[in-house]
Write an enzyme that holds these catalytic residues in place. Sequence first.
Site, mmCIF file in Angstrom:
data_model
loop_
_atom_site.group_PDB
_atom_site.id
_atom_site.type_symbol
_atom_site.label_atom_id
_atom_site.label_comp_id
_atom_site.label_asym_id
_atom_site.label_seq_id
_atom_site.Cartn_x
_atom_site.Cartn_y
_atom_site.Cartn_z
ATOM 1 N N CYS A 10 0.898 -1.288 -0.083
ATOM 2 C CA CYS A 10 0.125 0.116 0.122
ATOM 3 C C CYS A 10 0.861 1.228 -0.013
ATOM 4 O O CYS A 10 1.656 1.662 0.980
ATOM 5 C CB CYS A 10 -1.017 -0.133 1.132
ATOM 6 S SG CYS A 10 -1.851 1.643 1.422
ATOM 7 N N CYS A 67 -1.069 3.938 -6.342
ATOM 8 C CA CYS A 67 -2.077 3.089 -5.363
ATOM 9 C C CYS A 67 -2.378 1.815 -6.024
ATOM 10 O O CYS A 67 -2.452 1.563 -7.039
ATOM 11 C CB CYS A 67 -3.415 3.969 -5.158
ATOM 12 S SG CYS A 67 -4.788 3.125 -4.284
HETATM 13 N N1 DGL Z 1 -3.943 0.377 -1.981
HETATM 14 C C1 DGL Z 1 -4.000 1.604 -1.037
HETATM 15 C C2 DGL Z 1 -2.546 2.444 -1.731
HETATM 16 O O1 DGL Z 1 -1.822 1.750 -2.455
HETATM 17 C C3 DGL Z 1 -5.070 2.327 -0.894
HETATM 18 C C4 DGL Z 1 -5.259 3.287 0.031
HETATM 19 C C5 DGL Z 1 -6.548 3.506 0.605
HETATM 20 O O2 DGL Z 1 -7.178 2.799 1.498
HETATM 21 O O3 DGL Z 1 -6.902 4.928 0.572
HETATM 22 O O4 DGL Z 1 -2.376 3.512 -1.307
#
Ligand code: DGL
Length: 260
Positions: free
Chosen positions: A73, A182
Amino acid sequence: MNSHPIGFFDSGIGGITLWKEVTSLMPNENTIYISDANNCPYGDKSIDEINEISSKNTRFLIDRGCKTIVLACNTATTNSISNLRDKFSIPFIGIEPAIKPAALKSKTKKIGVLATKGTLTSNLFFETSNDHKGDVELISTYGEGLIELIESREDDERLVKLLEQYLHPMVKKGIDQLVLGCTHYPLVNELIKKIVGNDVNVVDCNHAVALQTRRIMESNKLLNNDNTNSPNYQFFNNGSDDHAIKKVLENKYEIFKFES
Ligand code: DGL
């Protein structure tokens, strides 16, 4: 220790895109993946909240014997990785928007970055992008509302509209590279590519992070060289249903519940 699992966490299914790269590069490795859907999205939370959530997830993974942790993430990485490294002694690998390769490739000298507010306002993003952008202009946009729609995938029309709202202005400004900052966004790569068109190269760094994970594990002598057993993959989800994660994993694995 070498047969111990690699831990992964994300606010939901996004990190599966990185998990797939890591496990295809290192097929002997056992893994544990946390889909922390109950705390989704991370991107709108304060640094303190993201630190607390990241520490809790790390504790959960360490308690289950993980030898290293991949922060699957960008938001958790850019806000919490240094805090986690201070607190815990195992190696951490993170993922950040791929500014460097995109800047090197850009001919128009304009690159788009789509990421969460948490990522784009973090100190780490500010520092890394300043170090690597050179003379390239960054056109960044918060992908507000995208994570929830990608998690539910029930309303593609709204998702397309929102993506168009964020991406069309970047294309109009002349970007030739779009950085997906993301881990949820590669799940809708095809939609994104259609919206930005053939003149814009879509960049994500999942493969580069998988290679970095292998390098870190090699240098810490943590690689599992035993190829006699098939790997054990465990998935934990604290969300209200398992529909999304089951779909991304093509119903191949059992999903365990956890409270958080
Ligand atoms: N997959 C997460 C990222 O790479 C999502 C973040 C979120 O939950 O806002 O930032």
